[in-house]
Design a protein around this motif. Structure first.
Motif, PDB file in Angstrom:
ATOM      1  N   ASN A   1       1.026  -1.114   0.522  1.00 43.86           N
ATOM      2  CA  ASN A   1       0.043   0.299  -0.233  1.00 43.86           C
ATOM      3  C   ASN A   1       0.726   1.644  -0.009  1.00 43.86           C
ATOM      4  OD1 ASN A   1      -2.741   1.363   0.232  1.00 43.86           O
ATOM      5  ND2 ASN A   1      -1.025   1.556   2.581  1.00 43.86           N
ATOM      6  N   ASP A   2       0.572   2.039  -1.292  1.00 41.37           N
ATOM      7  CA  ASP A   2       1.269   3.470  -0.928  1.00 41.37           C
ATOM      8  C   ASP A   2       0.091   4.658  -0.894  1.00 41.37           C
ATOM      9  OD1 ASP A   2       4.318   4.224  -0.957  1.00 41.37           O
ATOM     10  OD2 ASP A   2       3.857   3.779  -3.236  1.00 41.37           O
ATOM     11  N   VAL A   3       0.695   5.468   0.048  1.00 41.88           N
ATOM     12  CA  VAL A   3      -0.448   6.264   1.086  1.00 41.88           C
ATOM     13  C   VAL A   3       0.385   7.735   1.291  1.00 41.88           C
ATOM     14  CG1 VAL A   3      -2.414   7.429   1.911  1.00 41.88           C
ATOM     15  CG2 VAL A   3      -2.410   5.086   1.478  1.00 41.88           C
ATOM     16  N   PRO A   4       0.830   8.288   0.302  1.00 46.28           N
ATOM     17  CA  PRO A   4       1.660   9.341   1.068  1.00 46.28           C
ATOM     18  C   PRO A   4       2.027   9.345   2.373  1.00 46.28           C
ATOM     19  CG  PRO A   4       1.641   9.143  -1.398  1.00 46.28           C
ATOM     20  CD  PRO A   4       1.119   8.380  -0.846  1.00 46.28           C
ATOM     21  N   ALA A   5       1.128   9.895   2.296  1.00 48.18           N
ATOM     22  CA  ALA A   5       0.247  11.214   3.669  1.00 48.18           C
ATOM     23  C   ALA A   5       0.013  10.094   4.193  1.00 48.18           C
ATOM     24  CB  ALA A   5      -1.173  12.401   3.350  1.00 48.18           C
ATOM     25  N   VAL A   6      -0.218   9.380   4.552  1.00 45.17           N
ATOM     26  CA  VAL A   6      -0.515   8.579   5.537  1.00 45.17           C
ATOM     27  C   VAL A   6       0.438   7.845   6.179  1.00 45.17           C
ATOM     28  CG1 VAL A   6      -1.709   6.242   6.416  1.00 45.17           C
ATOM     29  CG2 VAL A   6      -2.909   8.137   5.167  1.00 45.17           C
ATOM     30  N   PHE A   7       1.830   7.382   5.465  1.00 52.28           N
ATOM     31  CA  PHE A   7       3.331   6.978   5.237  1.00 52.28           C
ATOM     32  C   PHE A   7       3.678   8.441   6.637  1.00 52.28           C
ATOM     33  CE2 PHE A   7       7.311   7.977   4.575  1.00 52.28           C
ATOM     34  CZ  PHE A   7       7.816   6.660   4.682  1.00 52.28           C
ATOM     35  N   PHE A   8       3.111   9.171   5.314  1.00 50.07           N
ATOM     36  CA  PHE A   8       4.303  10.600   6.626  1.00 50.07           C
ATOM     37  C   PHE A   8       3.448  10.611   8.133  1.00 50.07           C
ATOM     38  CE2 PHE A   8       4.848  15.607   7.682  1.00 50.07           C
ATOM     39  CZ  PHE A   8       6.452  14.916   7.356  1.00 50.07           C
ATOM     40  N   THR A   9       2.279  10.801   8.057  1.00 52.64           N
ATOM     41  CA  THR A   9       1.550  10.612   9.694  1.00 52.64           C
ATOM     42  C   THR A   9       2.026   9.798  11.429  1.00 52.64           C
ATOM     43  OG1 THR A   9      -0.403  11.725   8.707  1.00 52.64           O
ATOM     44  CG2 THR A   9      -0.202  10.846  10.805  1.00 52.64           C
ATOM     45  N   ILE A  10       2.397   8.076   9.450  1.00 54.50           N
ATOM     46  CA  ILE A  10       3.087   6.955  10.584  1.00 54.50           C
ATOM     47  C   ILE A  10       4.260   7.325  11.505  1.00 54.50           C
ATOM     48  CG2 ILE A  10       3.390   4.651  10.870  1.00 54.50           C
ATOM     49  CD1 ILE A  10       0.737   4.301   9.488  1.00 54.50           C
ATOM     50  N   LEU A  11       5.400   8.132  10.368  1.00 54.54           N
ATOM     51  CA  LEU A  11       6.564   7.962  10.364  1.00 54.54           C
ATOM     52  C   LEU A  11       6.802   8.814  11.301  1.00 54.54           C
ATOM     53  CD1 LEU A  11       9.777   7.436   9.886  1.00 54.54           C
ATOM     54  CD2 LEU A  11       9.589   9.760   8.071  1.00 54.54           C
ATOM     55  N   GLN A  12       5.495  10.503  11.043  1.00 57.92           N
ATOM     56  CA  GLN A  12       6.348  11.729  12.751  1.00 57.92           C
ATOM     57  C   GLN A  12       5.826  10.908  14.268  1.00 57.92           C
ATOM     58  OE1 GLN A  12       3.039  14.155  10.747  1.00 57.92           O
ATOM     59  NE2 GLN A  12       4.580  16.205  11.420  1.00 57.92           N
ATOM     60  N   ALA A  13       5.248   9.727  14.145  1.00 57.58           N
ATOM     61  CA  ALA A  13       4.881   9.279  15.260  1.00 57.58           C
ATOM     62  C   ALA A  13       5.884   8.225  15.593  1.00 57.58           C
ATOM     63  CB  ALA A  13       3.548   8.317  15.456  1.00 57.58           C
ATOM     64  N   ILE A  14       6.030   7.552  14.974  1.00 61.87           N
ATOM     65  CA  ILE A  14       7.656   6.873  15.619  1.00 61.87           C
ATOM     66  C   ILE A  14       8.445   7.066  15.445  1.00 61.87           C
ATOM     67  CG2 ILE A  14       5.705   4.710  15.357  1.00 61.87           C
ATOM     68  CD1 ILE A  14       7.058   3.920  12.888  1.00 61.87           C
ATOM     69  N   TYR A  15       8.926   8.626  14.810  1.00 59.17           N
ATOM     70  CA  TYR A  15      10.201   9.091  14.478  1.00 59.17           C
ATOM     71  C   TYR A  15      11.052   9.033  15.203  1.00 59.17           C
ATOM     72  CZ  TYR A  15      13.925  11.253  11.655  1.00 59.17           C
ATOM     73  OH  TYR A  15      15.115  11.720  11.564  1.00 59.17           O
ATOM     74  N   ASP A  16      11.477   9.378  15.993  1.00 60.28           N
ATOM     75  CA  ASP A  16      12.371   9.340  17.646  1.00 60.28           C
ATOM     76  C   ASP A  16      12.595   8.281  17.538  1.00 60.28           C
ATOM     77  OD1 ASP A  16      12.001  11.981  17.377  1.00 60.28           O
ATOM     78  OD2 ASP A  16      10.780  12.374  18.692  1.00 60.28           O
ATOM     79  N   LYS A  17      11.945   7.139  17.272  1.00 61.07           N
ATOM     80  CA  LYS A  17      12.758   5.680  18.101  1.00 61.07           C
ATOM     81  C   LYS A  17      12.905   4.639  16.936  1.00 61.07           C
ATOM     82  CE  LYS A  17       8.439   5.375  21.248  1.00 61.07           C
ATOM     83  NZ  LYS A  17       7.165   4.183  21.487  1.00 61.07           N
ATOM     84  N   TYR A  18      12.544   5.104  15.482  1.00 66.06           N
ATOM     85  CA  TYR A  18      13.219   5.016  14.251  1.00 66.06           C
ATOM     86  C   TYR A  18      14.870   5.215  14.033  1.00 66.06           C
ATOM     87  CZ  TYR A  18      12.905   4.130   9.820  1.00 66.06           C
ATOM     88  OH  TYR A  18      13.900   3.507   8.010  1.00 66.06           O
ATOM     89  N   LEU A  19      14.666   7.073  14.907  1.00 66.73           N
ATOM     90  CA  LEU A  19      15.981   7.439  14.523  1.00 66.73           C
ATOM     91  C   LEU A  19      16.867   6.431  15.250  1.00 66.73           C
ATOM     92  CD1 LEU A  19      17.599   9.863  12.751  1.00 66.73           C
ATOM     93  CD2 LEU A  19      17.137  11.251  14.203  1.00 66.73           C
ATOM     94  N   ARG A  20      16.370   6.673  16.528  1.00 66.11           N
ATOM     95  CA  ARG A  20      17.228   6.098  17.719  1.00 66.11           C
ATOM     96  C   ARG A  20      17.979   4.523  17.702  1.00 66.11           C
ATOM     97  NH1 ARG A  20      13.980   8.075  21.387  1.00 66.11           N
ATOM     98  NH2 ARG A  20      12.809   6.983  22.229  1.00 66.11           N
ATOM     99  N   ALA A  21      16.871   3.731  17.360  1.00 68.03           N
ATOM    100  CA  ALA A  21      17.162   2.962  16.648  1.00 68.03           C
ATOM    101  C   ALA A  21      18.112   2.216  15.476  1.00 68.03           C
ATOM    102  CB  ALA A  21      15.904   1.201  16.330  1.00 68.03           C
ATOM    103  N   ALA A  22      18.147   3.690  14.710  1.00 71.22           N
ATOM    104  CA  ALA A  22      19.201   3.502  13.689  1.00 71.22           C
ATOM    105  C   ALA A  22      20.341   3.809  14.461  1.00 71.22           C
ATOM    106  CB  ALA A  22      18.782   3.987  12.575  1.00 71.22           C
ATOM    107  N   LYS A  23      20.352   4.889  15.367  1.00 73.61           N
ATOM    108  CA  LYS A  23      22.182   5.410  15.182  1.00 73.61           C
ATOM    109  C   LYS A  23      22.416   4.394  16.823  1.00 73.61           C
ATOM    110  CE  LYS A  23      21.078  10.470  16.331  1.00 73.61           C
ATOM    111  NZ  LYS A  23      20.794  11.759  16.359  1.00 73.61           N
ATOM    112  N   ARG A  24      22.374   4.000  16.472  1.00 71.48           N
ATOM    113  CA  ARG A  24      21.553   2.860  18.178  1.00 71.48           C
ATOM    114  C   ARG A  24      23.020   1.571  17.239  1.00 71.48           C
ATOM    115  NH1 ARG A  24      18.577  -0.364  22.805  1.00 71.48           N
ATOM    116  NH2 ARG A  24      20.563  -2.037  23.488  1.00 71.48           N
ATOM    117  N   ILE A  25      22.442   1.404  16.354  1.00 72.41           N
ATOM    118  CA  ILE A  25      22.803   0.031  15.110  1.00 72.41           C
ATOM    119  C   ILE A  25      24.708   1.004  14.506  1.00 72.41           C
ATOM    120  CG2 ILE A  25      22.878  -0.382  13.292  1.00 72.41           C
ATOM    121  CD1 ILE A  25      19.620  -0.910  13.615  1.00 72.41           C
ATOM    122  N   LEU A  26      24.116   2.042  14.084  1.00 70.75           N
ATOM    123  CA  LEU A  26      25.833   2.324  14.120  1.00 70.75           C
ATOM    124  C   LEU A  26      26.927   2.673  15.180  1.00 70.75           C
ATOM    125  CD1 LEU A  26      24.660   5.516  12.094  1.00 70.75           C
ATOM    126  CD2 LEU A  26      24.960   3.152  11.079  1.00 70.75           C
ATOM    127  N   ALA A  27      26.198   2.605  16.537  1.00 66.25           N
ATOM    128  CA  ALA A  27      27.254   2.336  17.506  1.00 66.25           C
ATOM    129  C   ALA A  27      27.687   1.415  17.583  1.00 66.25           C
ATOM    130  CB  ALA A  27      26.891   3.746  18.608  1.00 66.25           C
TER     131      ALA A  27
END
Length: 656
Positions: A201-227
């Motif tokens: 499913n490809d609904v850009p507005a909804v994808f962005f809304t979900i990303l806003q809700a989880i972005y901080d956790k998403y970024l934190r997980a990525a940085k933990r992998i890099l570390a």
């Protein structure tokens, strides 16, 4: 050149713009605009883009201006007191100075149609009465002279019944947060194994809304992998001069056997000029890290795709949305380019996934959040738009969402039917004109609570009815369903008079109260056990309207009427939810007897009940031994029995 001026106090002129080519005047129509304008606080935006601008006149000195001149076109951004409001008429006049043919365009077709030539044979003068309806936010007006755009004006339209900067924006946030929370909670319990699939499913507005809700956790997980990245030890062989070779193994010996030219006799023993040396090193180019790179790059692509579509789909994109999207894209690209991920190969799907994504910190979380983004939400309606401009529609959605939220905080959610699952993914199914139903459980009593939005047309014996929200309650000890209408009206009587309005305080419109009487009394159902007997199922009907002062409203006639006839109005805004919450708790906690007592009974019911002689037995219960006797009794309209007490005569009815 004079660019800014103040119109006289008390003038009905709200905006005057003069250029070398045209004059534009916008006036208020009637006294309502002036009264609303005087009460309004805060600031609004006004943007004027023109060639050879001479003057902009506004009825306030409380304004600031930013001026930019770009390639001969001047751009003026003003921050002023709000001037333009929903559901208000304005008169606009546009006149060409040198008899150029004028054209008027707007991002709203409704406004564009209202501005036309004053005389059919005179294209140099345009006029009309414009009304923004319930649309708030930015409205663009463009004027062309002889086919060339000479002036562009962007107005900011404010709501009158709610606060634009507070209530309107927070209502939007409330709706997005509630839907996001419900969907994310659902998806956390149901996410599946990752398989790259371009048919998702490809609904850009909804994808962005979900990303806003989880972005901080998403970024934190990525940085933990890099570390602390996953890695493996890789063995490499390389031909080196003998003095650089630190380690050799059996492969080195085999290589020398194939390359005898590298071996020569030395002073002491035999010496190799070159040798196949062994080297072990750590590598991050693993299948797991390739998938991490793939997920981050895919997320950046979708953010950029959302930004492109969002800009194309709106005349005035929300700058905060664009800034948020740009910030996320830059941060993720920085992680991709300024780390060891830049050296990792591209991902290719494998048949099995490593346990790293199920066990390793960071990988597990990033994997889960990415799955949430991949599954997405397919919007079944217009609830999840990034910008809802119709305030009446927004308020209607918000009222249902808030009723849902109040019940969810007090009772157990059993069936969130606004969230549906099909092969496309998860669907938010909340559409105006379409039934959505949510089920709750009162764990203290075991009774179920149903909240329905737009329960379609309810057919009656006269005219079909369509209330906005219906609350249906089960009551232990009663087989009946107790229903209550919570109808949304984005209207309010702000200037009541004692002659035509029954109270001196602001409240719901009289016509809307009459509608509540109609809902309660018109919606009846035929009792299947007693043919031709019609029963009311609506025990109460209430208006939800946008008003903030709950304490003042407690003395209103239409609030006190809820206690007496169970019909009235309730203020309902972000800062005014206590009266609605209290009523919901009362209705749910009512016993069947208390709920029944809330209903209005027909005149004479007391006398009718008193006149019934309960000792008089007019019905005989007749035993039917078989189907043959049943047909005999019905066909001949008779019944016979050997045992009968003549004291009980006369018998008027026989119940077989």
């Amino acid at each position: 050149m004079k660019r800014m001026a103040s119109l006289p106090t008390g003038s009905d002129r709200l905006l005057e713009i003069r250029t070398e080519i045209i004059d534009v005047v916008i006036k208020s129509k009637g006294k309502q605009t002036a009264s609303v304008w005087q009460k309004m606080t805060g600031s609004s935006s006004l943007k004027v883009v023109a060639r050879n601008l001479e003057q902009v006149s506004i009825p306030t000195l409380e304004m600031t201006e930013q001026y930019v001149d770009h390639r001969g076109i001047s751009v003026h951004d003003y921050q002023i007191k709000p001037l333009f409001f929903e559901q208000t008429d304005y008169i606009i006049t546009i006149q060409a100075r040198d008899r150029q043919a004028l054209e008027f365009h707007s991002n709203s077709g409704l406004i564009e149609e209202r501005v036309s030539r004053v005389l059919d044979d005179n294209p140099f003068l345009l006029s009309g009465v414009i009304n923004f309806g319930n649309s708030v936010g930015f409205a663009d007006l463009s004027i062309f002279a002889d086919g060339k755009e000479v002036l562009s004006v962007r107005l900011e339209v404010y709501p009158t019944k709610i606060s634009y900067k507070d209530d309107y924006q927070e209502m939007m946030a409330d709706i997005n947060n509630m839907v996001s929370e419900s969907v994310l909670d659902f998806m956390k319990k149901t996410y599946q194994v990752f398989v790259p699939d371009h048919k998702r499913n490809d609904v850009p507005a909804v994808f962005f809304t979900i990303l806003q809700a989880i972005y901080d956790k998403y970024l934190r997980a990525a940085k933990r992998i890099l570390a602390v990245p996953h890695h493996k030890l890789m063995t490499e062989h390389e031909v080196l001069p003998h003095y650089k070779a630190a380690r050799i193994d059996t492969s080195s010996a085999k290589w020398l056997q194939k390359h005898p030219e590298q071996v020569r006799r030395a002073d002491v023993g035999i010496q190799a000029e070159k040798v196949l040396a062994l080297r072990k090193q750590i590598t991050y180019d693993t299948q797991e890290n390739r998938l991490v790179k793939f997920m981050l790059k895919a997320t950046v692509r979708r953010i950029d795709d959302f930004t492109r579509r969002y800009i194309q789909s709106r005349q005035q994109p929300d700058e905060q949305v664009l800034a948020g999207a740009s910030k996320m894209s830059r941060e993720l690209q920085r992680l991709l380019g300024a780390s060891w991920l830049s050296e990792v190969s591209d991902y290719s799907a494998s048949k099995s996934m490593s346990l790293v994504f199920g066990m390793a910190p960071g990988y597990r979380e990033l994997y889960k959040y990415y799955l949430m983004l991949q599954n997405g939400i397919s919007v079944g309606g217009d609830i999840f738009h990034m910008s809802v401009r119709d305030t009446a529609q927004l308020y209607e959605y918000w009222c249902f969402i808030k009723l849902y939220d109040i019940l969810r905080n007090h009772y157990t959610l059993k069936s969130p039917d606004i969230i549906k699952v099909d092969r496309r993914g998860v669907t938010i199914d909340l559409v105006k004109g379409k039934l959505s139903r949510v089920t709750f459980l009162n764990t203290k009593t075991g009774e179920r609570i149903y909240l329905a939005y737009n329960p379609s047309e309810i057919a009656t014996q006269t005219v079909s009815q369509r209330p906005d929200n219906v609350l249906e309650l089960e009551k232990k000890g009663s087989g009946s369903a107790y229903k209550y209408v919570f109808d949304v009206k984005y209207r309010i009587e702000m200037n009541p008079d004692g002659q035509f309005y029954p109270d001196s305080r602001p409240g719901p419109k009289v016509d809307d109260i009459n509608t509540m009487h109609r809902y309660r009394d018109a919606i009846v159902y035929e009792n299947p056990e007693s043919r031709f007997t019609f029963e009311k199922t609506m025990f109460g009907a209430y208006i939800l309207f946008p008003y903030a002062d709950e304490e003042e409203y407690k003395d209103h006639r239409f609030y006190k009427s809820i206690e007496t006839v169970n019909i009235g109005g309730l203020p309902f805004l972000l800062s005014a939810t206590s009266l609605v919450t209290d009523l919901l708790e009362e209705l749910v906690s009512d016993s069947p007897e208390s709920a029944f007592e809330r209903a209005s009974l027909p005149a004479g019911i007391e006398e009718r009940l008193k006149s019934v002689d309960w000792d008089k037995r007019e019905v005989l219960i007749g035993f039917v031994p078989d189907d043959m006797h049943r047909k005999l009794f019905l066909n001949n309209r008779m019944y016979f029995t050997r045992r009968f007490d003549t004291i009980n005569l006369p018998v008027r009815y026989v119940a077989l």
